[in-house]
Scaffold this motif. Structure first.
Motif, PDB file in Angstrom:
ATOM      1  N   ASP A 184       0.816  -1.217   0.000  1.00  0.00           N
ATOM      2  CA  ASP A 184       0.000   0.000   0.000  1.00  0.00           C
ATOM      3  C   ASP A 184       0.852   1.271   0.000  1.00  0.00           C
ATOM      4  OD1 ASP A 184      -2.270  -1.473  -0.051  1.00  0.00           O
ATOM      5  OD2 ASP A 184      -2.864  -1.109   2.020  1.00  0.00           O
ATOM      6  N   GLU A 185       1.957   1.242   0.728  1.00  0.00           N
ATOM      7  CA  GLU A 185       2.783   2.452   0.821  1.00  0.00           C
ATOM      8  C   GLU A 185       3.455   2.802  -0.506  1.00  0.00           C
ATOM      9  OE1 GLU A 185       5.142  -1.033   2.579  1.00  0.00           O
ATOM     10  OE2 GLU A 185       3.110  -0.219   2.676  1.00  0.00           O
ATOM     11  N   GLN A 186       3.461   1.873  -1.454  1.00  0.00           N
ATOM     12  CA  GLN A 186       4.076   2.137  -2.754  1.00  0.00           C
ATOM     13  C   GLN A 186       3.053   2.540  -3.822  1.00  0.00           C
ATOM     14  OE1 GLN A 186       6.672  -1.055  -4.045  1.00  0.00           O
ATOM     15  NE2 GLN A 186       7.598  -1.283  -2.016  1.00  0.00           N
ATOM     16  N   LEU A 187       1.770   2.496  -3.462  1.00  0.00           N
ATOM     17  CA  LEU A 187       0.735   2.867  -4.414  1.00  0.00           C
ATOM     18  C   LEU A 187       0.744   4.374  -4.660  1.00  0.00           C
ATOM     19  CD1 LEU A 187      -2.216   0.675  -3.083  1.00  0.00           C
ATOM     20  CD2 LEU A 187      -0.909   0.298  -5.190  1.00  0.00           C
ATOM     21  N   ILE A 188       0.388   4.775  -5.862  1.00  0.00           N
ATOM     22  CA  ILE A 188       0.307   6.183  -6.230  1.00  0.00           C
ATOM     23  C   ILE A 188      -1.151   6.531  -6.507  1.00  0.00           C
ATOM     24  CG2 ILE A 188       0.985   7.913  -7.940  1.00  0.00           C
ATOM     25  CD1 ILE A 188       3.524   6.256  -8.432  1.00  0.00           C
ATOM     26  N   GLY A 189      -1.610   7.659  -6.007  1.00  0.00           N
ATOM     27  CA  GLY A 189      -2.991   8.077  -6.232  1.00  0.00           C
ATOM     28  C   GLY A 189      -3.860   7.830  -5.013  1.00  0.00           C
ATOM     29  N   GLU A 190      -5.135   7.494  -5.234  1.00  0.00           N
ATOM     30  CA  GLU A 190      -6.090   7.283  -4.154  1.00  0.00           C
ATOM     31  C   GLU A 190      -6.034   5.817  -3.711  1.00  0.00           C
ATOM     32  OE1 GLU A 190      -7.704   9.615  -2.651  1.00  0.00           O
ATOM     33  OE2 GLU A 190      -6.989  11.177  -4.022  1.00  0.00           O
ATOM     34  N   LYS A 191      -5.341   5.575  -2.628  1.00  0.00           N
ATOM     35  CA  LYS A 191      -5.141   4.200  -2.163  1.00  0.00           C
ATOM     36  C   LYS A 191      -6.450   3.516  -1.783  1.00  0.00           C
ATOM     37  CE  LYS A 191      -0.511   5.314  -0.454  1.00  0.00           C
ATOM     38  NZ  LYS A 191       0.394   5.368   0.726  1.00  0.00           N
ATOM     39  N   ARG A 194      -8.366   0.804  -3.864  1.00  0.00           N
ATOM     40  CA  ARG A 194      -7.997  -0.616  -3.872  1.00  0.00           C
ATOM     41  C   ARG A 194      -8.938  -1.437  -2.989  1.00  0.00           C
ATOM     42  NH1 ARG A 194      -7.071  -3.566  -5.964  1.00  0.00           N
ATOM     43  NH2 ARG A 194      -5.417  -4.860  -5.113  1.00  0.00           N
TER      44      ARG A 194
END
Length: 266
Positions: A184-191, A194
């Motif tokens: 999750d910490e590597q996701l970009i945008g609105e987490k 997911r």
């Protein structure tokens, strides 16, 4: 004769279950819980003839006034937990048809059931097709470590996810938690897009007009995928059959069991 008290006896599912219990050989409808119909006759409300079946607005009043063996709860999560714990402390057996209770709630409920030498059967959905979906999905989760769940319902359903999906996520997580490909910490945008993380399982709830209640479990491997889906109709009939089976089986164990399949023969 199994004496059954139904909390939520005048609701959509509870009313149909109450009618079925009344007609079922070996069962007796002892009373109902309905805040809006407190003091009325459930037999009259449900067109069950001339019998006198009391209706109460609180479980405490019912426990003090009516003799019953099984509480069948079809209410709301906050009300259900109060009802369940109160009934267990009086040694009653409990069947939970209410959605929205959490894993933490069930930990407390199980402890109370064991302390009072009684039983709780928590069923997110009483339809046999849902039981089969859960079983098939558990089998798939053993072999496919990539899956997510989509929860569909109409726009007025307030519990998210549904009790069916909450239970399904819990059960699949016990089999094998899905692989995390991107933390999750590597996701970009609105987490949040997911979905909710429920015991390591991503769950997405859709609430829109035109949707019936449905559950979709999607499994994926490289170049292949598997979708297991259940769709509900508009009647309560599938839930009634499972509810009657649950009443018959609730006395066969002590403590907490989750899922109708835990008291069925497969």
């Amino acid at each position: 004769m199994i004496k059954v008290f139904v909390a939520g006896a005048t609701g959509w599912a509870g009313s149909e279950l109450s009618k079925a219990i009344f007609k079922q050989e070996g069962m007796q409808l002892s009373g109902g819980l309905s805040r809006s119909n407190n003091g009325k006759n459930l037999a009259e409300l449900l067109n069950l003839g001339d019998d006198k079946i009391p209706v109460f607005d609180t479980i405490e009043k019912a426990l003090d006034s009516v003799d019953f063996d099984v509480l069948f709860d079809y209410t709301k999560p906050d009300i259900a937990k109060v009802n369940i714990l109160a009934a267990l402390k009086r040694g009653k057996r409990v069947i939970v048809g209410t959605s929205g209770l959490t894993t933490e709630d069930y930990t407390e409920i199980e402890k109370t059931a064991l302390e009072n030498n009684t039983s709780v059967l928590a069923v997110g959905n009483f339809a046999i097709t849902v039981v089969l979906l859960q079983k098939f999905a558990e089998i798939a989760a053993k072999y496919i470590p990539n899956y997510e769940i989509i929860d569909y319902a109409h726009e007025l359903k307030i519990d998210t996810p549904s009790g069916t999906v909450r239970e399904l996520a819990h059960r699949l997580a016990q089999v094998q938690k899905p692989l995390v490909h991107i933390p999750d910490e590597q996701l970009i945008g609105e987490k949040a897009t997911r979905g909710a993380d429920m015991e390591g399982v991503h769950v997405h709830s859709v609430r829109l007009p035109g949707h019936v209640i449905a559950v979709e479990t999607i499994f994926g491997l490289k170049d292949e995928k598997l979708i297991i889906r259940h769709d509900s109709g508009t009647s309560a009939e599938p839930y009634v059959k499972g509810g009657l089976l649950a009443i018959e089986k609730i006395g066969t164990f002590k403590g907490l069991r989750r899922g109708l399949d835990t008291v069925m023969d497969f």
